[in-house]
Design a protein around this motif. Structure first.
Motif, short mmCIF file in Angstrom:
data_model
loop_
_atom_site.label_atom_id
_atom_site.label_comp_id
_atom_site.label_asym_id
_atom_site.label_seq_id
_atom_site.Cartn_x
_atom_site.Cartn_y
_atom_site.Cartn_z
N CYS A 118 0.82 -1.21 0.00
CA CYS A 118 0.00 0.00 0.00
C CYS A 118 0.86 1.26 0.00
CB CYS A 118 -0.90 0.02 1.24
SG CYS A 118 -1.99 -1.41 1.39
N HIS A 119 0.24 2.35 -0.47
CA HIS A 119 0.80 3.71 -0.36
C HIS A 119 0.00 4.39 0.75
CE1 HIS A 119 1.88 7.83 -1.24
NE2 HIS A 119 2.71 7.44 -2.21
N PHE A 120 0.60 4.44 1.96
CA PHE A 120 -0.22 4.85 3.11
C PHE A 120 -0.60 6.33 3.07
CE2 PHE A 120 4.09 5.49 4.88
CZ PHE A 120 3.98 6.73 5.47
N LYS A 121 0.23 7.18 2.46
CA LYS A 121 -0.12 8.60 2.41
C LYS A 121 -1.30 8.87 1.48
CE LYS A 121 4.31 10.62 3.76
NZ LYS A 121 5.44 11.51 3.37
N LYS A 122 -1.38 8.10 0.40
CA LYS A 122 -2.51 8.25 -0.52
C LYS A 122 -3.70 7.40 -0.10
CE LYS A 122 0.27 9.26 -4.66
NZ LYS A 122 0.62 8.81 -6.03
N GLY A 123 -3.45 6.47 0.82
CA GLY A 123 -4.53 5.58 1.26
C GLY A 123 -4.96 4.61 0.18
N THR A 124 -4.01 4.21 -0.68
CA THR A 124 -4.36 3.32 -1.80
C THR A 124 -3.59 2.01 -1.71
OG1 THR A 124 -2.65 4.33 -3.18
CG2 THR A 124 -4.86 5.24 -3.34
N GLU A 125 -4.20 0.97 -2.26
CA GLU A 125 -3.54 -0.33 -2.36
C GLU A 125 -2.85 -0.42 -3.71
OE1 GLU A 125 -5.06 -4.81 -3.04
OE2 GLU A 125 -5.67 -3.98 -1.10
N ILE A 126 -1.56 -0.67 -3.73
CA ILE A 126 -0.81 -0.78 -4.98
C ILE A 126 -1.05 -2.13 -5.63
CG2 ILE A 126 1.51 -0.78 -5.99
CD1 ILE A 126 2.35 1.10 -3.67
N CYS A 127 -0.96 -3.19 -4.84
CA CYS A 127 -1.21 -4.53 -5.36
C CYS A 127 -1.36 -5.49 -4.20
CB CYS A 127 -0.05 -5.00 -6.26
SG CYS A 127 1.52 -5.15 -5.39
N ASN A 128 -1.80 -6.72 -4.51
CA ASN A 128 -1.82 -7.76 -3.49
C ASN A 128 -1.49 -9.09 -4.15
OD1 ASN A 128 -4.45 -9.43 -3.93
ND2 ASN A 128 -5.15 -7.29 -4.03
N TYR A 129 -0.86 -9.96 -3.38
CA TYR A 129 -0.48 -11.28 -3.86
C TYR A 129 -0.91 -12.33 -2.85
CZ TYR A 129 2.49 -9.80 -7.77
OH TYR A 129 2.95 -9.29 -8.95
N SER A 130 -1.33 -13.48 -3.37
CA SER A 130 -1.67 -14.61 -2.51
C SER A 130 -0.67 -15.74 -2.76
CB SER A 130 -3.09 -15.11 -2.81
OG SER A 130 -4.05 -14.13 -2.44
N TYR A 131 -0.33 -16.44 -1.68
CA TYR A 131 0.67 -17.50 -1.74
C TYR A 131 0.07 -18.81 -1.26
CZ TYR A 131 3.58 -13.36 -2.14
OH TYR A 131 4.10 -12.16 -2.54
N GLY A 132 0.78 -19.88 -1.49
CA GLY A 132 0.25 -21.21 -1.20
C GLY A 132 0.29 -21.59 0.26
N ASN A 133 0.92 -20.77 1.09
CA ASN A 133 1.02 -21.08 2.51
C ASN A 133 1.11 -19.78 3.30
OD1 ASN A 133 1.28 -22.61 4.87
ND2 ASN A 133 2.72 -24.05 3.92
N THR A 134 1.13 -19.90 4.63
CA THR A 134 1.16 -18.74 5.50
C THR A 134 2.45 -17.93 5.32
OG1 THR A 134 -0.20 -19.84 7.15
CG2 THR A 134 1.12 -17.99 7.91
#
Length: 387
Positions: free
Chosen positions: A79-95
């Motif tokens: 995330c870009h916390f100053k803009k309050g936006t999510e840049i991207c997200n990724y999911s993985y096969g384990n914790t």
């Protein structure tokens, strides 16, 4: 009881790469603090969009943060916390067990694999698969402060012994293997330049420092003789002359990285001085294990936490033009100590701050501090006017 970590909302604490800010994950979100004063802890940002944050990593002093929540432990949000936006997200096969950042790479550590992302577009550049089981997510990524092309990644090469694998995340190649300890690894840390790597095993009695990329052993420090502990954190000072180690005990150990050439020549003054010199000289004639025990250097300085038990991280940073030991703990407190870089010895606790949003002090009355006649709190060697 003040400082009761069982009731703390803090789930995770860490410092950024240049030790200028503190990141705190809580049950209600996350907080970012600036570490530019000992008297006031400046809250830079507080995010509440995602709760139960158990991983929050900030890229230097930028607005980029990487987040992991207990509610979605396999998903990484950038995330870009100053803009309050999510840049991207990724999911993985384990914790997700660990996240590390520098200006070129983002590394995600799972129990049996490591994902290396390009920080510019977050694309996966390389995956290190089928690593030995690493349930604690032990790994370290060099910050590249001394050389922007530096990007060494260190991680366990075995689940049975303390073997370290060093990988170049820029050229995407294996660099070296270091046989560091007889027991599995518990903690790893690079210095700011990425040319020194500190390690500790699950036994926690010996800490070693190696040259990177050669893997040569440079220093060996003994934290204790008999008491085995769980090492929480290793951290170099910015100039790599000091190394701090925190654990599940109340004592933080600070070691000085100096060779015999660096030390001023001292003539023995007492019988014990002569005896110590003779014992060290005799080490070369002893079996390797006995010689190692004799040649290991003890701590240069120590600091006592008010409580033992809470997981903590430590940093040696320059705040207010002085060397400080800063310890953040999941009991919801930040402790700041003065470090005498010339004489060492016992570090003096000079300030404490709540990082969990709670009221009042972190812990009760302590012999380390005492109220002056004016009502102000003073510390050993400090006048009331200086508080």
């Amino acid at each position: 009881m003040a400082g009761d970590w069982d009731n703390s909302s803090v789930l995770f604490v860490t410092f950024n790469q240049d030790l200028s800010s503190l990141s705190v994950g809580t049950t209600t979100g996350y907080k970012l603090f600036n570490l530019n004063s000992i008297d006031k802890l400046e809250l830079l940002y507080e995010g509440t969009d995602v709760t139960d944050i158990n991983r929050v990593e900030r890229l230097f002093s930028s607005s980029l943060v990487a987040l992991v929540s207990l509610n979605a432990p396999r998903k990484l949000k950038v995330c870009h916390f100053k803009k309050g936006t999510e840049i991207c997200n990724y999911s993985y096969g384990n914790t997700i067990l660990g996240v590390r950042l520098n200006r070129q790479r983002l590394v995600v550590c799972l129990e049996e694999s490591l994902y290396i992302h390009n920080i510019r577009d977050m694309k996966v550049l390389h995956t290190i698969k089928e690593t030995p089981p690493n349930p604690r997510g032990v790994c370290a990524l060099s910050a590249g402060l001394g050389d922007e092309s530096a990007g060494f990644l260190a991680y366990p090469g075995s689940s049975q012994i303390g073997e370290i694998q060093v990988f170049d995340t820029v050229d995407l190649r294996a660099v070296t293997m270091i046989l560091a300890h007889d027991n599995p690894l518990a903690a790893l840390a690079f210095d700011a330049s990425g040319t020194r790597l500190a390690s500790a095993s699950e036994k926690g009695t010996v800490i070693r420092v190696f040259a990177v990329p050669s893997g040569d052993k440079l220093f060996e420090f003994r934290r204790g003789m008999k008491r085995c502990v769980s090492i929480n954190c290793l951290c170099f000072s910015a100039d790599a002359l000091l190394l701090a180690a925190s654990s599940n005990t109340e004592t933080i150990h600070i070691f000085k990285l100096e060779t015999q050439r660096d030390k001023p020549a001292e003539e023995p003054q007492t019988f014990m001085d002569y005896f110590s010199k003779a014992v060290v000289g005799a080490a070369s004639y002893l079996p390797t294990q006995a010689a190692d025990a004799i040649s290991q250097v003890r701590d240069f300085a120590t600091a006592k936490l008010p409580v033992s038990g809470p997981r903590n991280v430590c940093a040696i940073a320059t705040i207010g033009k002085a060397c400080r030991l800063v310890v953040a703990a999941t009991d919801g407190c930040l402790y700041i100590y003065n470090v005498d870089t010339a004489m060492g010895g016992e570090c003096v606790l000079v300030k404490q701050h709540r990082i969990d949003g709670g009221k009042g002090e972190c812990w009760g009355e302590s012999p380390m501090r005492k109220p002056s006649q004016s009502g102000a709190t003073t510390y050993p060697g400090q006048s009331a006017a200086a508080t």
